[in-house]
Write a protein that holds these residues in place. Structure first.
Motif, PDB file in Angstrom:
ATOM      1  N   ARG A  35      -4.641   7.137  -4.370  1.00 29.43           N
ATOM      2  CA  ARG A  35      -4.064   7.266  -3.042  1.00 29.43           C
ATOM      3  C   ARG A  35      -4.411   5.661  -2.410  1.00 29.43           C
ATOM      4  NH1 ARG A  35      -8.251  11.329  -1.200  1.00 29.43           N
ATOM      5  NH2 ARG A  35     -10.157  10.253  -1.201  1.00 29.43           N
ATOM      6  N   ASN A  36      -5.126   4.865  -3.010  1.00 28.44           N
ATOM      7  CA  ASN A  36      -5.172   3.763  -2.251  1.00 28.44           C
ATOM      8  C   ASN A  36      -4.930   2.351  -3.179  1.00 28.44           C
ATOM      9  OD1 ASN A  36      -6.779   4.650   0.008  1.00 28.44           O
ATOM     10  ND2 ASN A  36      -8.782   4.957  -1.233  1.00 28.44           N
ATOM     11  N   CYS A  37      -4.093   2.604  -4.019  1.00 28.34           N
ATOM     12  CA  CYS A  37      -3.786   1.408  -5.086  1.00 28.34           C
ATOM     13  C   CYS A  37      -3.011   0.467  -4.196  1.00 28.34           C
ATOM     14  CB  CYS A  37      -2.748   2.339  -6.045  1.00 28.34           C
ATOM     15  SG  CYS A  37      -2.177   1.135  -7.168  1.00 28.34           S
ATOM     16  N   ALA A  38      -2.084   0.861  -3.134  1.00 30.47           N
ATOM     17  CA  ALA A  38      -1.067   0.087  -2.554  1.00 30.47           C
ATOM     18  C   ALA A  38      -2.054  -0.890  -1.461  1.00 30.47           C
ATOM     19  CB  ALA A  38      -0.004   0.952  -1.676  1.00 30.47           C
ATOM     20  N   GLN A  39      -3.178  -0.430  -1.226  1.00 35.92           N
ATOM     21  CA  GLN A  39      -3.979  -1.167  -0.588  1.00 35.92           C
ATOM     22  C   GLN A  39      -4.858  -2.209  -1.336  1.00 35.92           C
ATOM     23  OE1 GLN A  39      -7.296   1.109   1.761  1.00 35.92           O
ATOM     24  NE2 GLN A  39      -8.153  -0.866   2.427  1.00 35.92           N
ATOM     25  N   LEU A  40      -5.236  -1.636  -2.569  1.00 33.26           N
ATOM     26  CA  LEU A  40      -5.855  -2.613  -3.400  1.00 33.26           C
ATOM     27  C   LEU A  40      -4.790  -3.698  -3.910  1.00 33.26           C
ATOM     28  CD1 LEU A  40      -8.124  -3.446  -5.626  1.00 33.26           C
ATOM     29  CD2 LEU A  40      -6.987  -1.733  -7.423  1.00 33.26           C
ATOM     30  N   GLY A  55       6.299   5.231 -14.267  1.00 35.13           N
ATOM     31  CA  GLY A  55       7.682   5.516 -13.893  1.00 35.13           C
ATOM     32  C   GLY A  55       7.662   6.865 -13.446  1.00 35.13           C
ATOM     33  N   ALA A  56       6.591   7.665 -13.569  1.00 34.56           N
ATOM     34  CA  ALA A  56       6.368   8.864 -12.688  1.00 34.56           C
ATOM     35  C   ALA A  56       6.169   9.007 -11.154  1.00 34.56           C
ATOM     36  CB  ALA A  56       5.508   9.693 -13.260  1.00 34.56           C
ATOM     37  N   TYR A  57       6.053   7.831 -10.475  1.00 37.51           N
ATOM     38  CA  TYR A  57       5.387   7.874  -8.940  1.00 37.51           C
ATOM     39  C   TYR A  57       6.377   6.966  -8.368  1.00 37.51           C
ATOM     40  CZ  TYR A  57       1.606  10.503 -10.181  1.00 37.51           C
ATOM     41  OH  TYR A  57       0.621  11.422 -10.654  1.00 37.51           O
ATOM     42  N   PRO A  58       6.827   6.997  -7.279  1.00 33.42           N
ATOM     43  CA  PRO A  58       7.609   6.216  -6.264  1.00 33.42           C
ATOM     44  C   PRO A  58       7.036   4.546  -6.121  1.00 33.42           C
ATOM     45  CG  PRO A  58       7.154   8.158  -5.046  1.00 33.42           C
ATOM     46  CD  PRO A  58       6.615   8.202  -6.287  1.00 33.42           C
ATOM     47  N   LEU A  59       7.893   3.920  -6.205  1.00 36.97           N
ATOM     48  CA  LEU A  59       7.670   2.333  -6.184  1.00 36.97           C
ATOM     49  C   LEU A  59       7.793   1.802  -4.521  1.00 36.97           C
ATOM     50  CD1 LEU A  59       9.128   1.046  -9.192  1.00 36.97           C
ATOM     51  CD2 LEU A  59       6.712   2.009  -8.881  1.00 36.97           C
ATOM     52  N   ALA A  60       8.442   2.505  -3.622  1.00 36.39           N
ATOM     53  CA  ALA A  60       8.859   2.351  -2.405  1.00 36.39           C
ATOM     54  C   ALA A  60       7.867   1.559  -1.586  1.00 36.39           C
ATOM     55  CB  ALA A  60       9.788   3.155  -1.656  1.00 36.39           C
ATOM     56  N   ASP A  61       6.613   2.184  -1.573  1.00 37.23           N
ATOM     57  CA  ASP A  61       5.547   1.583  -0.610  1.00 37.23           C
ATOM     58  C   ASP A  61       4.677   0.758  -1.053  1.00 37.23           C
ATOM     59  OD1 ASP A  61       6.472   3.778   1.118  1.00 37.23           O
ATOM     60  OD2 ASP A  61       4.991   5.205   0.307  1.00 37.23           O
ATOM     61  N   LEU A  62       5.110  -0.064  -2.163  1.00 32.58           N
ATOM     62  CA  LEU A  62       4.305  -1.192  -2.755  1.00 32.58           C
ATOM     63  C   LEU A  62       4.338  -2.456  -2.203  1.00 32.58           C
ATOM     64  CD1 LEU A  62       4.640  -0.485  -6.622  1.00 32.58           C
ATOM     65  CD2 LEU A  62       2.853   0.274  -5.285  1.00 32.58           C
ATOM     66  N   PRO A  63       3.325  -3.169  -1.667  1.00 31.20           N
ATOM     67  CA  PRO A  63       3.658  -4.359  -0.998  1.00 31.20           C
ATOM     68  C   PRO A  63       4.305  -5.312  -1.893  1.00 31.20           C
ATOM     69  CG  PRO A  63       1.364  -4.210  -1.994  1.00 31.20           C
ATOM     70  CD  PRO A  63       2.159  -2.721  -2.490  1.00 31.20           C
ATOM     71  N   ALA A  64       5.190  -6.305  -0.935  1.00 29.02           N
ATOM     72  CA  ALA A  64       5.961  -7.233  -1.548  1.00 29.02           C
ATOM     73  C   ALA A  64       5.222  -8.397  -2.156  1.00 29.02           C
ATOM     74  CB  ALA A  64       6.890  -7.590  -0.443  1.00 29.02           C
ATOM     75  N   GLY A  65       5.839  -8.577  -3.394  1.00 34.38           N
ATOM     76  CA  GLY A  65       4.953  -9.644  -4.193  1.00 34.38           C
ATOM     77  C   GLY A  65       4.308  -9.101  -5.192  1.00 34.38           C
ATOM     78  N   ASP A 119      15.767   7.040 -10.961  1.00 33.72           N
ATOM     79  CA  ASP A 119      15.787   6.284  -9.554  1.00 33.72           C
ATOM     80  C   ASP A 119      15.166   5.250  -9.141  1.00 33.72           C
ATOM     81  OD1 ASP A 119      13.721   8.408  -9.565  1.00 33.72           O
ATOM     82  OD2 ASP A 119      13.930   8.052  -7.536  1.00 33.72           O
ATOM     83  N   LEU A 120      13.834   5.031 -10.144  1.00 30.80           N
ATOM     84  CA  LEU A 120      13.122   3.930  -9.701  1.00 30.80           C
ATOM     85  C   LEU A 120      13.748   2.613 -10.558  1.00 30.80           C
ATOM     86  CD1 LEU A 120       9.473   5.370 -10.665  1.00 30.80           C
ATOM     87  CD2 LEU A 120      10.697   5.150  -8.565  1.00 30.80           C
ATOM     88  N   LEU A 121      14.681   2.457 -11.263  1.00 33.81           N
ATOM     89  CA  LEU A 121      15.224   1.438 -11.720  1.00 33.81           C
ATOM     90  C   LEU A 121      15.874   0.727 -10.785  1.00 33.81           C
ATOM     91  CD1 LEU A 121      16.839   2.924 -15.055  1.00 33.81           C
ATOM     92  CD2 LEU A 121      14.486   1.736 -14.905  1.00 33.81           C
ATOM     93  N   ALA A 122      16.530   1.555 -10.031  1.00 27.15           N
ATOM     94  CA  ALA A 122      16.946   0.521  -8.666  1.00 27.15           C
ATOM     95  C   ALA A 122      15.932  -0.212  -7.877  1.00 27.15           C
ATOM     96  CB  ALA A 122      17.818   1.590  -7.769  1.00 27.15           C
ATOM     97  N   ASP A 123      14.985   0.135  -7.780  1.00 29.96           N
ATOM     98  CA  ASP A 123      13.618  -0.334  -7.373  1.00 29.96           C
ATOM     99  C   ASP A 123      13.290  -1.663  -7.772  1.00 29.96           C
ATOM    100  OD1 ASP A 123      13.832   1.372  -5.187  1.00 29.96           O
ATOM    101  OD2 ASP A 123      12.154   2.783  -5.947  1.00 29.96           O
TER     102      ASP A 123
END
Length: 196
Positions: free
Chosen positions: A60-65, A82-92, A113-117
């Motif tokens: 749950r804290n991966c995006a913060q890391l 590729g089994a989890y959403p990528l939308a909440d990842l920080p830019a960069g 659907d993640l391929l579009a991200d």
């Protein structure tokens, strides 16, 4: 490029070729605060940081890391199943999405659907166990026009299942828009090496 691996424990997938089964249990490894992980990565002072697992996005804290690691100025990559959403990842953060071929036993976990991200700097990785996996990967590359834009496709042979020489031959014969990826740590230090 010299790289610091940050391996997060816990993975709900059970790929047949998993080369890090010790990272599957969520209670494996050592509990660390994000600040301590960042301090350790900073101490190593390498130009590349790769957050991997297990499955890092199951934490749950991966995006913060990832956000904290980006503040160091290093290139930050995330390798995910590729089994989890990528939308909440920080830019960069550069994403490496590991599409699961049938031989992995986890092909149904793919979220296409993640391929579009994905965008420039990201990568698609597919680990292959045999010719049937290669044919599946070739079909995916053709169907979704993968590897033709800014997101390269990396094909890797599962260690002990498919020879890199055989995969290389197939790639050359078919002229696929894909790169051959080797597990360099196993080539350099041997199959059983860890922590290198």
């Amino acid at each position: 490029m010299p790289c610091t691996f940050v391996r997060l424990a816990g993975c709900p997938l059970r790929c047949t070729y998993c080369d890090t089964p010790q990272a599957i249990p969520t209670d494996s490894g050592e509990w660390m605060r994000i600040a301590d992980v960042v301090d350790e990565v900073r101490r190593r002072a390498r130009p590349l940081v790769l957050v991997t697992g297990g499955e890092p996005l199951a934490q749950r804290n991966c995006a913060q890391l990832l956000s904290e690691l980006l503040t160091m100025g290093s290139l930050v990559q995330l390798e995910t199943s590729g089994a989890y959403p990528l939308a909440d990842l920080p830019a960069g953060v550069r994403k490496i999405v590991d599409l699961k071929a049938p031989g992995s036993g986890e092909v149904l976990r793919n979220r296409l659907d993640l391929l579009a991200d994905l965008s420039a700097g990201d990568e698609i990785k597919i680990v292959l166990t045999d010719r049937a996996d290669y044919e599946w990967a070739r079909g995916m590359i053709e169907k979704y026009q993968l590897g033709l834009g800014d997101v390269p496709v990396l094909l890797s042979s599962a260690w002990g299942s498919l020879g890199a020489d055989q995969l290389c031959q197939w790639l050359l014969e078919d002229r696929l828009p894909a790169r051959l990826q080797l597990q360099l740590h196993k080539v350099i230090w041997g199959e059983g090496a860890s922590g290198v």
